[in-house]
Write an enzyme that holds these catalytic residues in place. Sequence first.
Site, mmCIF file in Angstrom:
data_model
loop_
_atom_site.group_PDB
_atom_site.id
_atom_site.type_symbol
_atom_site.label_atom_id
_atom_site.label_comp_id
_atom_site.label_asym_id
_atom_site.label_seq_id
_atom_site.Cartn_x
_atom_site.Cartn_y
_atom_site.Cartn_z
ATOM 1 N N ARG A 1 -7.763 -16.901 6.072
ATOM 2 C CA ARG A 1 -6.455 -16.423 5.603
ATOM 3 C C ARG A 1 -6.328 -16.619 4.092
ATOM 4 O O ARG A 1 -5.622 -15.876 3.418
ATOM 5 C CB ARG A 1 -5.321 -17.140 6.359
ATOM 6 C CG ARG A 1 -3.925 -16.770 5.876
ATOM 7 C CD ARG A 1 -2.849 -17.048 6.917
ATOM 8 N NE ARG A 1 -2.843 -18.403 7.393
ATOM 9 C CZ ARG A 1 -2.271 -19.449 6.755
ATOM 10 N NH1 ARG A 1 -1.676 -19.277 5.600
ATOM 11 N NH2 ARG A 1 -2.304 -20.660 7.285
ATOM 12 N N TYR B 1 5.520 7.812 -0.338
ATOM 13 C CA TYR B 1 5.157 7.588 1.062
ATOM 14 C C TYR B 1 6.368 7.007 1.820
ATOM 15 O O TYR B 1 7.089 6.157 1.272
ATOM 16 C CB TYR B 1 3.949 6.641 1.115
ATOM 17 C CG TYR B 1 3.670 6.148 2.512
ATOM 18 C CD1 TYR B 1 3.344 7.050 3.516
ATOM 19 C CD2 TYR B 1 3.767 4.805 2.842
ATOM 20 C CE1 TYR B 1 3.116 6.618 4.810
ATOM 21 C CE2 TYR B 1 3.530 4.362 4.127
ATOM 22 C CZ TYR B 1 3.210 5.280 5.105
ATOM 23 O OH TYR B 1 2.999 4.854 6.392
ATOM 24 N N ASP C 1 0.946 3.090 -6.777
ATOM 25 C CA ASP C 1 0.184 3.451 -5.580
ATOM 26 C C ASP C 1 -0.825 4.526 -5.997
ATOM 27 O O ASP C 1 -0.445 5.653 -6.329
ATOM 28 C CB ASP C 1 1.149 3.977 -4.509
ATOM 29 C CG ASP C 1 0.443 4.296 -3.192
ATOM 30 O OD1 ASP C 1 -0.782 4.502 -3.219
ATOM 31 O OD2 ASP C 1 1.116 4.348 -2.155
ATOM 32 N N LYS D 1 -7.386 4.836 3.563
ATOM 33 C CA LYS D 1 -7.575 6.241 3.243
ATOM 34 C C LYS D 1 -8.926 6.450 2.530
ATOM 35 O O LYS D 1 -9.952 6.145 3.089
ATOM 36 C CB LYS D 1 -6.385 6.724 2.410
ATOM 37 C CG LYS D 1 -5.012 6.387 3.052
ATOM 38 C CD LYS D 1 -4.844 7.057 4.383
ATOM 39 C CE LYS D 1 -3.439 7.011 4.956
ATOM 40 N NZ LYS D 1 -2.742 5.741 4.939
HETATM 41 C C1 LIG Z 1 0.258 7.052 -0.320
HETATM 42 C C2 LIG Z 1 0.271 6.004 0.748
HETATM 43 N N1 LIG Z 1 0.540 4.729 0.408
HETATM 44 C C3 LIG Z 1 0.573 3.744 1.335
HETATM 45 C C4 LIG Z 1 0.370 3.999 2.675
HETATM 46 C C5 LIG Z 1 0.445 2.883 3.661
HETATM 47 O O1 LIG Z 1 -0.830 2.414 3.948
HETATM 48 P P1 LIG Z 1 -1.284 1.754 5.351
HETATM 49 O O2 LIG Z 1 -1.079 2.793 6.408
HETATM 50 O O3 LIG Z 1 -2.714 1.400 5.121
HETATM 51 O O4 LIG Z 1 -0.412 0.557 5.555
HETATM 52 C C6 LIG Z 1 0.077 5.310 3.073
HETATM 53 C C7 LIG Z 1 -0.146 5.609 4.496
HETATM 54 O O5 LIG Z 1 -0.150 6.744 4.923
HETATM 55 C C8 LIG Z 1 0.040 6.340 2.083
HETATM 56 O O6 LIG Z 1 -0.222 7.618 2.409
#
Ligand SMILES: Cc1ncc(COP(=O)(O)O)c(C=O)c1O
Length: 394
Positions: free
Chosen positions: A54, A107, A179, A204
């Site tokens: 952890r 998102y 992000d 992703k």
């Molecule tokens: C642009 C973006 N940021 C963050 C996330 C969240 O990531 P996670 O699904 O790995 O928690 C996503 C998920 O679809 C995303 O498309």
Amino acid sequence: MPGSSTITVHADREIHPSRAVAPPIYQTAAFWAEDGETFARGAVEPRGKDFYTRFGNPNHAQAAAVVAELEGTEAAMVTASGMAALTTAVLALVSAGDHVIGQKSAYGGTGSVLLNLLPRLGVSTSVVDQTDPEAFAKALTPRTRLILVETPSNPLLQVTDLRAVAELARAHGVPTLADNTFATPLNSRPADYGIDLVWHSATKYLNGHTDVSAGVIAGPAELLNRIWDVGLLTGATLGPIDAWLLLRGMRTLPLRVPRHNANGLALAQALSGHPAVAKVHYPGLASHPQHKLAASQMSGFGGVLGIEFTGGFETADAFLGKLRYSLRSASLGGVESLAVHPASMWRGMLSEEQIAESVPLGLVRLAAGTEDTADLVADALAAADAVLTMTANA
Ligand SMILES: Cc1ncc(COP(=O)(O)O)c(C=O)c1O
């Protein structure tokens, strides 16, 4: 400085001693110490790698080393998902009474953190139109402690002026967190434009094979140490096997991204002007209202496009049903093409009103995989032709 393809293959080599060419998986929850002093040191070493999983694990450290070098940051850390990266960072950087600025187009999970979770914890938030850099300046208050950006945004592919936001934030001593999931460090490195912290849904493109849920945060060691401290308490730990799979996926990131870019652009060009399509959202199109800005901070435009159908929700849904290669699925960034209707997908995180404000009902998000360009284009055009015939016969 080595190139990205060399970084993804070699950046982790010195992290843990082993003569195995492929790194071993350290499938252990804990590590033993030879003496009390070593043990006590391990308990407080930020982002350490051999005290307790952890707290850190060699597989975490290896994946993090690659991410930090790709993003051009001092350090990086891994988490159990992209959302774990975001919430851990936010909890580390803001407290009740503070104010956070985010984007209208982002998102759905990030939107929900801004609109639902943070206000519940006593943190006020403003969501702004990210296509207008002035909007960030107008939203600043003396209590602003964090600015969240996402570029290009999910699923409208709106672009944020990273230089402008970073400059504004630095002038006011406010940290920025970007992000970078859609762009990947191959297409854009937010830290190069002055952004402090970069996070990804590593689920992703970084992993790239849709077989892992993971997150990463990259930035200065001092900020990451604060985030790591909170991560110990939220416990959103990435399993060692998943960290290993993430590292394995990243080895080929620089080979995959150019194909995603080519497929995304070809699909956007082919679908623009199709009579069933009202609008294609893709920053690589010369007709995209922010194309010039995108080209100034991106070297490629990614594999994701937003396709808005003239026939609204029903046509969008019918289009998804007609695609042969793009499966109807919530993820993106893997070798396989996936497509989804965002307004349906985000119901678990946002209210109907919140969704209506951020996503057009007739929008399909298509994430091009690494299949042959001609096959994906022919498939998407055939599906668009089929929905046009359906509408004409209705
Ligand atoms: C642009 C973006 N940021 C963050 C996330 C969240 O990531 P996670 O699904 O790995 O928690 C996503 C998920 O679809 C995303 O498309």
